[in-house]
Design an enzyme around this catalytic site. Structure first.
Site, PDB file in Angstrom:
ATOM      1  N   ASP A   3       0.829  -1.214   0.000  1.00  9.81           N
ATOM      2  CA  ASP A   3       0.000   0.000   0.000  1.00  9.81           C
ATOM      3  C   ASP A   3       0.866   1.268   0.000  1.00  9.81           C
ATOM      4  O   ASP A   3       2.099   1.200  -0.022  1.00  9.81           O
ATOM      5  CB  ASP A   3      -0.933  -0.046   1.218  1.00  9.81           C
ATOM      6  CG  ASP A   3      -2.301   0.544   0.925  1.00  9.81           C
ATOM      7  OD1 ASP A   3      -2.417   1.352  -0.013  1.00  9.81           O
ATOM      8  OD2 ASP A   3      -3.268   0.211   1.643  1.00  9.81           O
ATOM      9  N   ASP A  12      -9.163   3.743  -4.118  1.00  5.06           N
ATOM     10  CA  ASP A  12      -9.956   2.633  -3.570  1.00  5.06           C
ATOM     11  C   ASP A  12     -11.371   2.660  -4.144  1.00  5.06           C
ATOM     12  O   ASP A  12     -11.985   3.720  -4.242  1.00  5.06           O
ATOM     13  CB  ASP A  12     -10.046   2.740  -2.044  1.00  5.06           C
ATOM     14  CG  ASP A  12      -8.773   2.260  -1.364  1.00  5.06           C
ATOM     15  OD1 ASP A  12      -7.786   1.957  -2.062  1.00  5.06           O
ATOM     16  OD2 ASP A  12      -8.775   2.195  -0.128  1.00  5.06           O
TER      17      ASP A  12
END
Ligand code: NAG
Ligand code: NAG
Ligand code: NAG
Length: 398
Positions: A151, A206
């Site tokens: 991430d 996202d």
């Protein structure tokens, strides 16, 4: 129009080309398929829930149709050991530890995925791997990890190329093949630098917990133009599937699965796989679409025709892409809110497709039926729904 032989030669060239650019860890020859904990469990995960998910994964036959990864997202880890410098798992939630969890997952014939971050902390403020890539990569390898999602939180806007390459090299140095999934959110055009770095790279922010149809279309539109950068070894990733989460209509879930499959996106489920209805299973176990996603040629389908008003109630698109062996996938997408919309695909709109005079068999990928057509084909598509076909010529052109 190209002859099938020339098309075959170009397909081989495309394979060599992507091979030369792709990360050379032997993985991701086709897009990864599996399940990730984040969009259903967030930080509320533990050993019990993973065991239940694994049992359900097998009971529902997901392994039989090609899904294999069980990926733990953020919050499996707790802190860094001050003496060894190693990441320590949350033993309250995972009393048996990560090595035991990996052994259990492997004993079921499945693969084990973990999560970290190319910053000082993960998004949930657990220790990140920036600057300690080698220590962490070795810890993951020792745990038996097969997949790492990496991430982008707390990275202070340092250039992603260096941060993501450092973990690539650290993973490589462990000697364990680990699928490397870059989650850089598509911020610094990863499609331009990520192919030699990772096996997949997020091309979007996202997708979120409960995305609407318009967010699904936004993700699709960000991922689609990058189609030529995907190929065996490295894939564009518009984030996880939302099928089975309960907030989208059945047509919308079918459309997301279809688009993600033909875009050669990772097919990573984001729902609670412990409880799935027959309707949901029919979508995620669609073997004909899974075969398109896992096709050996690995070319991402893209838009070949679009209505000018694609973001209105009247929006329509035709998508297509070549498959190994000379077939094509064709998808007609009704983006708008009108039902029973007529959509036409013209052979001329599809690059390198068969000649106008070739009779083509269209195998319906959602219903067990075939139709034949010549020059063009028209069908009706419901709101937010798709019609999807595998096209092959009745007789070869030569
Ligand atoms: C490490 O990189 C080399 C060179 O690209 C490659 O041949 C090898 O397979 C890689 N090993 C792993 C475990 O990824
Ligand atoms: C494990 O997590 C699940 C899902 O969040 C929760 O329902 C369950 O109570 C948890 N079990 C333990 C022992 O913490
Ligand atoms: C449709 O065509 C495909 C290949 O062209 C064939 O494999 C399949 O059996 C056919 N299905 C039906 C229902 O006729």
């Amino acid at each position: 129009m190209m002859t099938p032989n020339l098309l075959g030669a170009l397909a081989v060239l495309a394979l060599f080309d992507s091979k030369a650019r792709a990360l050379d860890n032997g993985l991701g020859k086709t897009p990864p398929m599996g399940w990730n904990t984040w969009y259903n469990f967030r930080c509320d995960l533990n050993e019990t829930v993973i065991h239940e998910a694994v049992e359900a994964f097998l009971d529902y036959g997901l392994l039989d149709v090609g899904y294999e990864y069980i990926n733990l997202d953020d919050c499996w880890q707790l802190r860094r050991d001050m003496n060894t410098g190693q990441i320590v798992e949350d033993r309250d939630k995972f009393p048996s530890g990560m090595t035991a969890l990996g052994d259990y997952i492997h004993s079921k014939g499945l693969k084990f995925g973990l999560y970290s971050d190319a910053g000082l902390m993960t998004c949930q403020q657990r220790p990140g791997s920036l600057g300690v890539e080698s220590i962490d990569a070795q810890t993951y390898a020792d745990f038996g990890c097969d997949f790492l999602k990496y991430d982008n939180c707390f990275s202070f806007h340092l250039p992603p190329q260096q941060r993501y390459q450092a973990m690539r090299d650290a993973l490589n140095a462990t000697g364990r093949p680990i699928f490397y999934s870059l989650c850089e959110w598509g911020e610094q055009d990863p499609a331009t630098w990520a192919p030699p770095v990772g096996n997949s790279w997020r091309t979007t922010p996202d997708i979120g917990q409960r995305p609407t149809w318009s967010i699904l279309m936004k993700m699709t539109d960000l991922n689609e133009p990058l189609w030529s950068t995907a190929g065996p070894g490295g894939w564009n990733d518009p984030d996880m599937l939302q099928v089975g989460k309960g907030h989208l209509t059945l047509a919308e879930q079918k459309s997301q699965f279809t688009l993600w499959a033909i875009m050669k996106a990772p097919l990573l489920l984001g729902n609670d796989i412990r409880h799935m209805s027959g309707e949901i299973l029919e979508i995620i176990r669609n073997k004909k679409l899974i075969a398109i996603n896992q096709d050996a040629l690995g070319i991402q389908a893209h838009v070949v025709w679009s209505s000018e008003d694609k973001d209105t109630v009247k929006g329509q698109q035709v998508w297509a892409g070549p498959l190994h062996g000379g077939d094509f996938v064709i998808v007609m997408l009704n983006r708008g809110a009108l039902n029973n919309v007529e959509i036409t695909v013209n052979w001329n709109d599809i690059p390198d497709f068969y000649t106008e005079t070739t009779t083509v068999v269209l195998e319906d990928l959602w219903n067990s039926k075939n139709v034949t057509a010549k020059g063009s084909f028209t069908t009706h598509v419901q709101a937010h729904d798709v019609a999807a076909f595998r096209a092959s010529p009745v007789t070869t052109a030569s």
